[in-house]
Design a protein around this motif. Structure first.
Motif, short mmCIF file in Angstrom:
data_model
loop_
_atom_site.label_atom_id
_atom_site.label_comp_id
_atom_site.label_asym_id
_atom_site.label_seq_id
_atom_site.Cartn_x
_atom_site.Cartn_y
_atom_site.Cartn_z
N GLU A 60 0.83 -1.21 0.00
CA GLU A 60 0.00 0.00 0.00
C GLU A 60 0.86 1.27 0.00
OE1 GLU A 60 -0.87 -2.46 2.55
OE2 GLU A 60 -2.16 -3.30 1.00
N GLY A 61 2.19 1.11 0.01
CA GLY A 61 3.09 2.25 0.00
C GLY A 61 3.43 2.78 1.38
N GLU A 62 2.98 2.10 2.43
CA GLU A 62 3.27 2.53 3.80
C GLU A 62 4.64 2.01 4.23
OE1 GLU A 62 0.02 0.53 5.60
OE2 GLU A 62 -1.35 2.22 5.37
N ILE A 63 5.41 2.83 4.92
CA ILE A 63 6.72 2.43 5.40
C ILE A 63 6.54 1.58 6.66
CG2 ILE A 63 8.89 3.25 6.40
CD1 ILE A 63 8.62 5.72 4.58
N VAL A 64 7.06 0.36 6.62
CA VAL A 64 6.95 -0.54 7.77
C VAL A 64 8.29 -0.69 8.49
CG1 VAL A 64 4.96 -1.80 6.89
CG2 VAL A 64 7.26 -2.59 6.33
N TYR A 65 9.39 -0.23 7.87
CA TYR A 65 10.70 -0.23 8.51
C TYR A 65 11.52 0.86 7.85
CZ TYR A 65 15.33 -1.60 10.10
OH TYR A 65 16.57 -1.59 10.66
N ASN A 66 12.24 1.65 8.65
CA ASN A 66 13.09 2.71 8.13
C ASN A 66 14.21 2.94 9.13
OD1 ASN A 66 14.05 4.73 6.47
ND2 ASN A 66 12.68 6.27 7.30
#
Length: 121
Positions: A75-81
């Protein structure tokens, strides 16, 4: 002779009883042209998702310095950064399971590599 046979049997039992974990390869693409020469012409980053779908193993064939690793879901959501210092091998524990369609992105601010995660293969 009997000791060698016992040692061989013990080794066989241990090899059979240890669990085998499957890793799912993350194929990286992109451009990571560091001015550091490597012993091979391969892409300097390899990656796998462990069988538990929560651990990402990254291997670097050359020192790339500090890089930003980002995992984005479908969905384009950042889950790790997170910024990491490259070592020959780095294990990243994700907060949630990796799924088909997730993308791993690695950048040093100039160069960029990315790879799709396929967990059902």
């Amino acid at each position: 002779m009997n000791t060698i046979r016992k040692l061989g049997s013990l080794t066989l039992v241990l090899a059979i009883s240890l669990p085998c974990f499957a890793k799912k390869k993350v194929e990286f693409k992109g451009n990571f042209n560091k001015q550091v020469k490597t012993s091979t012409s391969e892409f300097p980053i390899c990656g796998w998702v462990e069988d538990n779908n929560k651990d990402l193993l990254l291997e670097f064939s050359t020192n790339l310095g500090t890089v930003q690793v980002t995992v984005t879901n479908s969905e384009g959501e950042i889950v790790y950064n997170q910024s990491i210092v490259t070592k020959p091998s780095v294990v990243i524990s994700l907060d949630e399971e990796a799924k088909n369609g997730d993308v791993v992105s690695i950048t040093d601010g100039i160069n960029h590599a990315y790879g799709n995660i396929f967990t059902n293969l």
